[in-house]
Design a protein around this motif. Structure first.
Motif, PDB file in Angstrom:
ATOM      1  N   VAL A  75       0.839  -1.209   0.000  1.00 15.90           N
ATOM      2  CA  VAL A  75       0.000   0.000   0.000  1.00 15.90           C
ATOM      3  C   VAL A  75       0.870   1.254   0.000  1.00 15.90           C
ATOM      4  CG1 VAL A  75      -1.730   1.337   1.262  1.00 15.90           C
ATOM      5  CG2 VAL A  75      -1.909  -1.157   1.176  1.00 15.90           C
ATOM      6  N   GLY A  76       1.687   1.391   1.051  1.00 14.42           N
ATOM      7  CA  GLY A  76       2.576   2.546   1.111  1.00 14.42           C
ATOM      8  C   GLY A  76       1.964   3.745   1.799  1.00 14.42           C
ATOM      9  N   MET A  77       2.416   4.907   1.382  1.00 16.78           N
ATOM     10  CA  MET A  77       2.291   6.135   2.170  1.00 16.78           C
ATOM     11  C   MET A  77       0.921   6.802   2.158  1.00 16.78           C
ATOM     12  SD  MET A  77       4.569   8.364  -0.472  1.00 16.78           S
ATOM     13  CE  MET A  77       4.505   9.922   0.387  1.00 16.78           C
ATOM     14  N   GLU A  78      -0.006   6.329   1.342  1.00 16.05           N
ATOM     15  CA  GLU A  78      -1.316   6.973   1.328  1.00 16.05           C
ATOM     16  C   GLU A  78      -2.418   5.975   1.657  1.00 16.05           C
ATOM     17  OE1 GLU A  78      -2.051  10.148  -1.587  1.00 16.05           O
ATOM     18  OE2 GLU A  78      -0.099   9.629  -2.423  1.00 16.05           O
ATOM     19  N   ALA A  79      -2.219   5.233   2.732  1.00 13.59           N
ATOM     20  CA  ALA A  79      -3.189   4.224   3.131  1.00 13.59           C
ATOM     21  C   ALA A  79      -4.473   4.864   3.627  1.00 13.59           C
ATOM     22  CB  ALA A  79      -2.592   3.347   4.225  1.00 13.59           C
ATOM     23  N   HIS A  80      -5.568   4.178   3.360  1.00 16.29           N
ATOM     24  CA  HIS A  80      -6.845   4.561   3.978  1.00 16.29           C
ATOM     25  C   HIS A  80      -7.004   3.773   5.264  1.00 16.29           C
ATOM     26  CE1 HIS A  80      -8.423   7.073   0.765  1.00 16.29           C
ATOM     27  NE2 HIS A  80      -7.596   6.353   0.027  1.00 16.29           N
ATOM     28  N   HIS A  81      -8.020   4.093   6.009  1.00 19.31           N
ATOM     29  CA  HIS A  81      -8.122   3.550   7.352  1.00 19.31           C
ATOM     30  C   HIS A  81      -9.587   3.383   7.729  1.00 19.31           C
ATOM     31  CE1 HIS A  81      -7.629   3.070  11.598  1.00 19.31           C
ATOM     32  NE2 HIS A  81      -6.326   3.253  11.536  1.00 19.31           N
ATOM     33  N   PRO A  82      -9.943   2.227   8.266  1.00 15.89           N
ATOM     34  CA  PRO A  82     -11.345   2.028   8.621  1.00 15.89           C
ATOM     35  C   PRO A  82     -11.775   2.781   9.874  1.00 15.89           C
ATOM     36  CG  PRO A  82     -10.059   0.094   9.212  1.00 15.89           C
ATOM     37  CD  PRO A  82      -9.120   1.036   8.531  1.00 15.89           C
ATOM     38  N   THR A  83     -10.835   3.192  10.712  1.00 22.49           N
ATOM     39  CA  THR A  83     -11.189   3.900  11.941  1.00 22.49           C
ATOM     40  C   THR A  83     -11.087   5.399  11.694  1.00 22.49           C
ATOM     41  OG1 THR A  83     -10.153   2.107  13.139  1.00 22.49           O
ATOM     42  CG2 THR A  83     -10.728   4.043  14.423  1.00 22.49           C
ATOM     43  N   PRO A  84     -12.199   6.120  11.665  1.00 18.45           N
ATOM     44  CA  PRO A  84     -12.151   7.527  11.264  1.00 18.45           C
ATOM     45  C   PRO A  84     -11.153   8.367  12.062  1.00 18.45           C
ATOM     46  CG  PRO A  84     -14.414   6.766  11.430  1.00 18.45           C
ATOM     47  CD  PRO A  84     -13.561   5.665  11.959  1.00 18.45           C
ATOM     48  N   ALA A  85     -11.058   8.151  13.363  1.00 18.01           N
ATOM     49  CA  ALA A  85     -10.211   9.017  14.182  1.00 18.01           C
ATOM     50  C   ALA A  85      -8.740   8.881  13.794  1.00 18.01           C
ATOM     51  CB  ALA A  85     -10.394   8.698  15.660  1.00 18.01           C
ATOM     52  N   MET A  86      -8.282   7.630  13.612  1.00 15.05           N
ATOM     53  CA  MET A  86      -6.865   7.405  13.290  1.00 15.05           C
ATOM     54  C   MET A  86      -6.558   7.912  11.884  1.00 15.05           C
ATOM     55  SD  MET A  86      -4.505   6.282  15.206  1.00 15.05           S
ATOM     56  CE  MET A  86      -2.751   6.116  14.946  1.00 15.05           C
ATOM     57  N   TYR A  87      -7.492   7.686  10.965  1.00 18.26           N
ATOM     58  CA  TYR A  87      -7.301   8.181   9.593  1.00 18.26           C
ATOM     59  C   TYR A  87      -7.208   9.700   9.607  1.00 18.26           C
ATOM     60  CZ  TYR A  87      -8.102   9.167   4.669  1.00 18.26           C
ATOM     61  OH  TYR A  87      -7.987   9.642   3.397  1.00 18.26           O
ATOM     62  N   ALA A  88      -8.089  10.345  10.374  1.00 18.70           N
ATOM     63  CA  ALA A  88      -8.100  11.808  10.441  1.00 18.70           C
ATOM     64  C   ALA A  88      -6.782  12.329  11.002  1.00 18.70           C
ATOM     65  CB  ALA A  88      -9.272  12.291  11.295  1.00 18.70           C
ATOM     66  N   TYR A  89      -6.248  11.616  12.002  1.00 20.07           N
ATOM     67  CA  TYR A  89      -4.963  11.997  12.597  1.00 20.07           C
ATOM     68  C   TYR A  89      -3.864  12.038  11.531  1.00 20.07           C
ATOM     69  CZ  TYR A  89      -0.657  11.402  15.343  1.00 20.07           C
ATOM     70  OH  TYR A  89       0.600  11.534  15.855  1.00 20.07           O
ATOM     71  N   ASP A  90      -3.740  10.925  10.774  1.00 20.83           N
ATOM     72  CA  ASP A  90      -2.687  10.861   9.758  1.00 20.83           C
ATOM     73  C   ASP A  90      -2.957  11.818   8.602  1.00 20.83           C
ATOM     74  OD1 ASP A  90      -0.892   8.949  10.828  1.00 20.83           O
ATOM     75  OD2 ASP A  90      -2.273   7.345  10.320  1.00 20.83           O
ATOM     76  N   ARG A  91      -4.232  11.884   8.191  1.00 22.17           N
ATOM     77  CA  ARG A  91      -4.590  12.725   7.050  1.00 22.17           C
ATOM     78  C   ARG A  91      -4.288  14.189   7.353  1.00 22.17           C
ATOM     79  NH1 ARG A  91      -4.348  14.450   3.234  1.00 22.17           N
ATOM     80  NH2 ARG A  91      -5.698  14.837   1.465  1.00 22.17           N
ATOM     81  N   THR A  92      -4.613  14.610   8.585  1.00 26.55           N
ATOM     82  CA  THR A  92      -4.409  16.003   8.969  1.00 26.55           C
ATOM     83  C   THR A  92      -2.922  16.329   9.024  1.00 26.55           C
ATOM     84  OG1 THR A  92      -6.406  15.878  10.273  1.00 26.55           O
ATOM     85  CG2 THR A  92      -4.958  17.730  10.733  1.00 26.55           C
ATOM     86  N   LYS A  93      -2.163  15.450   9.664  1.00 26.40           N
ATOM     87  CA  LYS A  93      -0.721  15.708   9.768  1.00 26.40           C
ATOM     88  C   LYS A  93      -0.063  15.681   8.394  1.00 26.40           C
ATOM     89  CE  LYS A  93       1.915  14.884  13.133  1.00 26.40           C
ATOM     90  NZ  LYS A  93       2.784  14.354  14.188  1.00 26.40           N
ATOM     91  N   GLN A  94      -0.543  14.773   7.511  1.00 22.58           N
ATOM     92  CA  GLN A  94       0.063  14.701   6.175  1.00 22.58           C
ATOM     93  C   GLN A  94      -0.296  15.942   5.359  1.00 22.58           C
ATOM     94  OE1 GLN A  94      -1.378  11.699   3.396  1.00 22.58           O
ATOM     95  NE2 GLN A  94       0.732  11.042   3.016  1.00 22.58           N
ATOM     96  N   ALA A  95      -1.559  16.365   5.455  1.00 25.03           N
ATOM     97  CA  ALA A  95      -1.993  17.537   4.694  1.00 25.03           C
ATOM     98  C   ALA A  95      -1.244  18.788   5.140  1.00 25.03           C
ATOM     99  CB  ALA A  95      -3.494  17.727   4.829  1.00 25.03           C
ATOM    100  N   ALA A  96      -0.932  18.860   6.448  1.00 21.63           N
ATOM    101  CA  ALA A  96      -0.185  20.001   6.976  1.00 21.63           C
ATOM    102  C   ALA A  96       1.321  19.823   6.775  1.00 21.63           C
ATOM    103  CB  ALA A  96      -0.493  20.163   8.464  1.00 21.63           C
ATOM    104  N   ARG A  97       1.696  18.745   6.093  1.00 19.87           N
ATOM    105  CA  ARG A  97       3.103  18.405   5.838  1.00 19.87           C
ATOM    106  C   ARG A  97       3.879  18.226   7.156  1.00 19.87           C
ATOM    107  NH1 ARG A  97       0.410  17.997   1.432  1.00 19.87           N
ATOM    108  NH2 ARG A  97       1.477  18.218  -0.557  1.00 19.87           N
ATOM    109  N   MET A  98       3.168  17.758   8.202  1.00 20.26           N
ATOM    110  CA  MET A  98       3.846  17.472   9.477  1.00 20.26           C
ATOM    111  C   MET A  98       4.326  16.029   9.527  1.00 20.26           C
ATOM    112  SD  MET A  98       1.257  19.531  11.956  1.00 20.26           S
ATOM    113  CE  MET A  98       2.008  19.091  13.509  1.00 20.26           C
ATOM    114  N   GLU A  99       3.727  15.157   8.737  1.00 15.38           N
ATOM    115  CA  GLU A  99       4.318  13.854   8.439  1.00 15.38           C
ATOM    116  C   GLU A  99       4.075  13.649   6.955  1.00 15.38           C
ATOM    117  OE1 GLU A  99       2.529  10.284  10.152  1.00 15.38           O
ATOM    118  OE2 GLU A  99       0.522  11.070   9.919  1.00 15.38           O
ATOM    119  N   THR A 100       4.915  12.833   6.309  1.00 14.19           N
ATOM    120  CA  THR A 100       4.731  12.667   4.871  1.00 14.19           C
ATOM    121  C   THR A 100       3.885  11.443   4.565  1.00 14.19           C
ATOM    122  OG1 THR A 100       6.860  11.552   4.860  1.00 14.19           O
ATOM    123  CG2 THR A 100       6.841  13.842   4.148  1.00 14.19           C
TER     124      THR A 100
END
Ligand SMILES: [Zn+2]
Ligand SMILES: [Zn+2]
Length: 389
Positions: free
Chosen positions: A261-286
Motif C-alpha cells: 500500500v505505502g504512504m497513502e493508506a486509507h483507514h477504517p477507523t475515522p479518528a486514526m485516519y483523520a490523525y494521519d490525514r491532517t498531519k500529512q496535509a499540513a506536511r507534518m508527516e509525509t
C-alpha cells in the motif's frame, strides 16, 4: 515530442517537450511503444514526494524500440525491442556488484538532495522527482535511457508488449515482495493492498510455494482480481482485519505480511485516519502508514514484514515495541529490477504467469490526465492503465 508533464499538485498535462538526445556514451534513445501508470505515480501527482517540479516528465514503467545507441552501448542496436527497468544502474559500483541496483552509487546526479532527507542516496529513477535524479520519464514518445548496456532487457517478437511491459516494475516488485518473505512450504502470507502490485505479489507468493495467501483491500473489483490468483480475500470495510487474520491462522498470525500500500493508506477507523490525514496535509508527516502499522501488528511472532509500498519521508506512531519484543524482521526496498528481469522473463515464457492479467484499461498517451483520474479515484473499476504513444 509529446509527454505527460507534472503541471502542479494534482495537475497533469500532455505537452510538447524537446526530444531527448544522447548525452553520454552509454545512453540509448528508446521510442516508447507501451507505458503504464503506477500507483507510486499518484504520490508524485498529489505532491507527497518532495522535489517534483513543474515541467517534469512522469513515468517509470515503459518499453519500446531502440532508435539510437551511444558508442559505449555494447549489446543494443537500433531496432532492438526492450523493456526498461525503473531504477537506473551503472552495473559496476559497490551496490550494483552486490545486485542492489536500486541503490546504484553512480546513477543519481542529485545524490546530495537525497542525502539531506535520507542520510544516503539511492539510485536515480525515471520520472520520479529531482531527489531521485530528475530523469525525464517514460510516459512520453521517446526516452533517454542511461547505462543502456545494463538495464534494458531484450524481448522477442513472439511476446506481446502487454505480457512483458510489467517487467519494468510491478512484476519484479511484487515478486521481490514475496521473495523477501523467505516463504517455506505450508506458510500463509498476508498482503495489504489488492492493487496491481498486491495482485502480482499474491501470484508470486504462490510461485514461491506459499500454501495460503490472504489479500486485504476495500474495493470489491480489486479483491476479485486478487482472488483469481488463488488468494483468499478480506474487505477491511467489513471485518476487523487483525481478528480475521487471527481466526484464519489458528490464533498465531500470518507467517509473513506484505505492505503493498505505502504512504497513502486509507483507514477504517475515522479518528486514526483523520490523525494521519491532517498531519500529512499540513506536511507534518509525509506518510499515512496505516497498512504498515497493521501488517506489523498482524504478523506472527518471529515473522517477516516485507514493505514494497512506497514511502517518501517520515512515519508517525511506528510500533517499534511490537517489532522488537516479537522478533519481527522488516525487509524493504525499491525493487532491484535488473536482478529479476531475465528470470521473470523466463517464467513468462514458460507460461508460469502472464502479468497482463492486471490490465483494465488501454488508452492513448494523449488521454493520460483522464487515465490518471480514473486510476486515482478508482472509477470504472480502473486497476491498471497501459498508455500507447
Ligand atoms: Zn511503478
Ligand atoms: Zn551502480
Amino acid at each position: 515530442m509529446k509527454a505527460v508533464v507534472w503541471a502542479g499538485r494534482n495537475r497533469l498535462e500532455v505537452q510538447d517537450v524537446p526530444d531527448p538526445r544522447i548525452l553520454n556514451a552509454r545512453d540509448a534513445i528508446v521510442r516508447v511503444t507501451s507505458t503504464a501508470i503506477c500507483g507510486s505515480d499518484l504520490h508524485l501527482v498529489d505532491g507527497y514526494i518532495p522535489t517534483v517540479k513543474k515541467g517534469d516528465v512522469l513515468g517509470h514503467e515503459f518499453m519500446g524500440e531502440v532508435v539510437e545507441a551511444g558508442p559505449g552501448v555494447r549489446d543494443l542496436r537500433p531496432g532492438d525491442r526492450v523493456v526498461v527497468p525503473f531504477p537506473i544502474a551503472c552495473g559496476a559500483c559497490f551496490a550494483c556488484e552486490d545486485g542492489l541496483y536500486s541503490l546504484c552509487e553512480n546513477s543519481n546526479p542529485n545524490a546530495g538532495m537525497a542525502e539531506k532527507l535520507m542520510g544516503h542516496a539511492p539510485a536515480g529513477i525515471f520520472g520520479y522527482s529531482h531527489m531521485l535524479g530528475g530523469f525525464p520519464g517514460g510516459q512520453a514518445e521517446y526516452v533517454r535511457v542511461p547505462f543502456a548496456d545494463v538495464g534494458p532487457v531484450k524481448v522477442d517478437d513472439d511476446l506481446t508488449d502487454e505480457q512483458v511491459l510489467f517487467l519494468s516494475d510491478i512484476f519484479p516488485t511484487g515478486f521481490m515482495g514475496a521473495e523477501m518473505c523467505d516463504i517455506k512450504p505450508g506458510q500463509t502470507i498476508a498482503i495489504w493492498g489488492a492493487g496491481p502490485v498486491g495482485q502480482l505479489a499474491a501470484a508470486s507468493a504462490f510461485l514461491l510455494g506459499a500454501d495460503r495467501v490472504i489479500v486485504i483491500d476495500r474495493y470489491p473489483y480489486r479483491l476479485e482480481r486478487a482472488r483469481r490468483t488463488g488468494a483468499e480475500i478480506l474487505d477491511y470495510g467489513e471485518v476487523n482485519v487483525l481478528d480475521a487474520l487471527r481466526d484464519m491462522t489458528g490464533g498465531r498470525g500470518p507467517d509473513a505480511c506484505i505492505d503493498a500500500v505505502g504512504m497513502e493508506a486509507h483507514h477504517p477507523t475515522p479518528a486514526m485516519y483523520a490523525y494521519d490525514r491532517t498531519k500529512q496535509a499540513a506536511r507534518m508527516e509525509t506518510e499515512r502508514p496505516y497498512a504498515l502499522r497493521e501488517a506489523i501488528m498482524a504478523c506472527r511472532n518471529g515473522g517477516v514484514v516485507s514493505v514494497i509500498g512506497v514511502y517518501g519521508g517520515f512515519v508517525d506512531k511506528f510500533p517499534m515495541g511490537t517489532v522488537m519484543n516479537r522478533s519481527l524482521t522488516i525487509r524493504t526496498g525499491q525493487c532491484h529490477v535488473q536482478r529479476y528481469t531475465e528470470p521473470l522473463l523466463g517464467r513468462i515464457r514458460a507460461g508460469e504467469i502472464d502479468p497482463s492479467f492486471v490490465i483494465s484499461h488501454r488508452m492513448p498517451l494523449s488521454e493520460a490526465p483522464h487515465a490518471f483520474d480514473l486510476f486515482k479515484h478508482k472509477q470504472d473499476e480502473c486497476n491498471k492503465v497501459v498508455l500507447t504513444p
